[in-house]
Design a protein around this motif. Structure first.
Motif, PDB file in Angstrom:
ATOM      1  N   ASN A 293       0.744  -1.227   0.096  1.00  0.00           N
ATOM      2  CA  ASN A 293      -0.012  -0.081   0.051  1.00  0.00           C
ATOM      3  C   ASN A 293       0.945   1.303   0.063  1.00  0.00           C
ATOM      4  N   PHE A 294       1.537   1.170  -0.852  1.00  0.00           N
ATOM      5  CA  PHE A 294       2.394   2.445  -1.306  1.00  0.00           C
ATOM      6  C   PHE A 294       1.951   3.009  -2.797  1.00  0.00           C
ATOM      7  N   VAL A 401      11.699  -5.287 -10.015  1.00  0.00           N
ATOM      8  CA  VAL A 401      11.915  -4.345  -9.015  1.00  0.00           C
ATOM      9  C   VAL A 401      11.870  -3.018  -9.539  1.00  0.00           C
ATOM     10  N   ARG A 402      10.829  -2.244  -8.928  1.00  0.00           N
ATOM     11  CA  ARG A 402      10.389  -1.045  -9.625  1.00  0.00           C
ATOM     12  C   ARG A 402      11.299   0.286  -8.923  1.00  0.00           C
ATOM     13  N   VAL A 403      11.679  -0.114  -7.704  1.00  0.00           N
ATOM     14  CA  VAL A 403      12.737   1.156  -7.257  1.00  0.00           C
ATOM     15  C   VAL A 403      13.545   0.457  -6.236  1.00  0.00           C
ATOM     16  N   ILE A 404      14.445   1.087  -6.056  1.00  0.00           N
ATOM     17  CA  ILE A 404      15.853   0.669  -5.142  1.00  0.00           C
ATOM     18  C   ILE A 404      16.046   2.011  -4.285  1.00  0.00           C
ATOM     19  N   ILE A 413      18.544  -2.059   2.854  1.00  0.00           N
ATOM     20  CA  ILE A 413      18.453  -2.103   1.336  1.00  0.00           C
ATOM     21  C   ILE A 413      16.761  -2.090   1.106  1.00  0.00           C
ATOM     22  N   ILE A 414      16.279  -0.949   0.662  1.00  0.00           N
ATOM     23  CA  ILE A 414      14.756  -0.975   0.544  1.00  0.00           C
ATOM     24  C   ILE A 414      14.558  -1.285  -0.948  1.00  0.00           C
ATOM     25  N   VAL A 415      13.553  -2.545  -1.382  1.00  0.00           N
ATOM     26  CA  VAL A 415      13.101  -2.297  -2.752  1.00  0.00           C
ATOM     27  C   VAL A 415      11.704  -2.129  -2.876  1.00  0.00           C
ATOM     28  N   GLY A 416      11.331  -1.531  -3.768  1.00  0.00           N
ATOM     29  CA  GLY A 416       9.944  -1.421  -4.128  1.00  0.00           C
ATOM     30  C   GLY A 416       9.673  -2.571  -5.347  1.00  0.00           C
ATOM     31  N   VAL A 417       8.574  -3.412  -4.958  1.00  0.00           N
ATOM     32  CA  VAL A 417       7.896  -4.410  -5.797  1.00  0.00           C
ATOM     33  C   VAL A 417       6.446  -4.301  -5.970  1.00  0.00           C
ATOM     34  N   GLU A 418       5.934  -4.696  -7.154  1.00  0.00           N
ATOM     35  CA  GLU A 418       4.433  -4.686  -7.446  1.00  0.00           C
ATOM     36  C   GLU A 418       3.967  -5.778  -6.078  1.00  0.00           C
TER      37      GLU A 418
END
Ligand code: ASP
Length: 437
Positions: A293-294, A401-404, A413-418
């Motif tokens: 939910n981001f 990976v949509r964003v790192i 290490i933060i990753v943004g995924v679907e």
């Protein structure tokens, strides 16, 4: 070994059987001299916490509705415990007085604090310990935060031999009015007491044997965390993986006091140790946790890197919409701002049009459905190959990976995924590091 502060959570003191376990734990070691109880919590899933019953009674009384029914549940719980433990305590008198106080309009915080107060009386009687009234030692300043003078006052009051019981969750303002911490705040009392008496360890007794390296609903065989640093736990708590109140970390962290999360129902388990430093050679990964939910606001503009004040203006527009943001990874001509959907509410379209108006970017889009995953371990990013292993694991699991965002903290290490890939991604990362040494 020096003194130990033992805080017992609500489930650890939910009924006489649980309280007997807590007493046994305290009496097993003479160093366990300072006991901080919560109010009785849920005995099973369908049960209600005493604190919630108290809030309910207070609200009903405020609306001039009869509190007989909820109060009778409270009464039964406390009288049942007192009788079962055979304590020499006028619990009936205390409860009758409480009912009068509630009906005569006692404040919300006063009423809510009585769960801890009465449980404290019970434990002090059962342990033959001195009862210390938190209203006399835990002081809140004008800003509503703990007055640091409290530490000296507590230390003085808790000096001398023997055991002390000091109820959790509340203290008083300068004028003596009872004030509670936020919900779950007995953890904070425990931390404040631990710091005041310079405890060797702050034992936080709950109903799990510490933390796991991943959410067991996602990774069913996640290993327990044996040691974790204050910094690591803070990063994981942000992602919702915590067994310890956020605000409770500060007093112990400043004083370097270790916190040991332990299980009242399995007292032989070592639990999780939260420490200032840990031995990184044993396990690089502290844990992996995430949240869905981001949304990501993505902005592109040629020569963004040379445009002075561009980023500041983007963040200003966001702030003007009364929105706070989480992270902002940026590229040369691109900038992304990650915002939680709760915070964004229905303001997305308005935000995009304001950005268009004010900054005239080449492109601006708001991409919903993002999940963030934090892979946390102090020193992880110092080590060569860690990021490669993480991204290879995600690629093998076919996660896009949509964003790192590695940030500069070097522990996360933060990753943004679907959102749809969330569980697969957490599992892949966990497997890539579970045997790391
Ligand atoms: N009894 C309080 C609550 O339910 C405080 C605590 O348990 O720590 O929030």
């Amino acid at each position: 070994m020096g003194d130990i502060v033992c805080k017992f959570g609500g489930s650890s003191l939910a009924d006489e059987d649980q309280i007997r376990k807590a007493i046994e734990i305290v009496e097993a070691r003479s160093e366990r001299r300072f006991v901080v109880p919560s109010a009785p919590g849920k005995r099973d899933d369908g049960d209600t916490k005493v604190t919630d019953l108290l809030y309910l009674c207070h609200e009903l009384a405020r609306q001039k509705v009869d509190i007989a029914e909820p109060f009778s549940y409270l009464k039964r719980r406390f009288l049942g415990i007192t009788e079962a433990l055979g304590l020499d305590l006028d619990m009936k008198g205390l409860l009758d007085q409480l009912r009068v106080d509630i009906e005569q309009g006692a404040s919300t915080d006063y009423v809510a604090s009585r769960g801890e107060h009465l449980n404290g009386r019970i434990l002090a009687a059962a342990l033959r310990a001195k009862f210390v009234e938190p209203a006399e030692v835990i002081r809140f300043g004008r800003s509503g935060t703990l007055d640091p003078d409290s530490y000296d006052v507590i230390a003085r009051k808790l000096s001398g031999s023997g055991r002390f019981v000091i109820p959790g969750f509340y203290g008083a303002e300068a004028d003596g009015e009872i004030k509670t911490f936020s919900r779950g705040g007995s953890d904070i009392t425990g931390a404040v007491v631990a710091r005041a008496i310079s405890a060797d360890v702050y034992e936080n007794w709950t109903d799990v044997s510490g933390m796991l390296m991943a959410d067991p609903r996602v990774v069913s065989d996640a290993k327990p965390v044996t040691e974790i640093t204050y910094r690591e736990i803070r990063e994981l708590a942000y992602m919702g993986a915590s067994v310890f109140h956020d605000e409770a970390m500060f007093p112990v962290r400043e004083a370097g006091i270790p916190v040991n999360i332990r299980n009242t129902n399995c007292p032989d388990d070592a639990g999780t140790m939260i420490l200032p430093e840990r031995d990184m050679s044993k396990q690089a990964l502290a844990g992996v946790a995430g949240r869905a939910n981001f949304s990501m606001l993505f902005i592109e503009k040629a020569l963004m890197n040379q445009t002075k004040g561009f980023g500041r203006r983007v963040l200003d527009v966001i702030a003007e919409q009364d929105i706070s943001y989480e992270h902002s990874p940026s590229g040369i001509d691109t900038m992304s701002v990650i915002i939680s959907d709760d915070e964004l509410g229905g303001k997305g379209p308005e935000l995009v049009s304001k950005i268009e108006q004010v900054l005239q970017p080449d492109r601006v889009t708001l991409l919903p459905g993002l999940a963030l995953i934090a892979t946390v371990g102090e020193g992880m990013s110092h080590r060569i190959g860690i990021a490669a292993r993480l991204f290879a694991a995600l690629a093998d699991a076919e996660v896009n990976v949509r964003v790192i965002d590695q940030g500069a903290s070097e522990i996360n290490i933060i990753v943004g995924v679907e959102a749809a890939d969330f569980e697969r991604a957490v599992q892949a990362i966990y497997r890539a590091f579970e045997d790391e040494s």
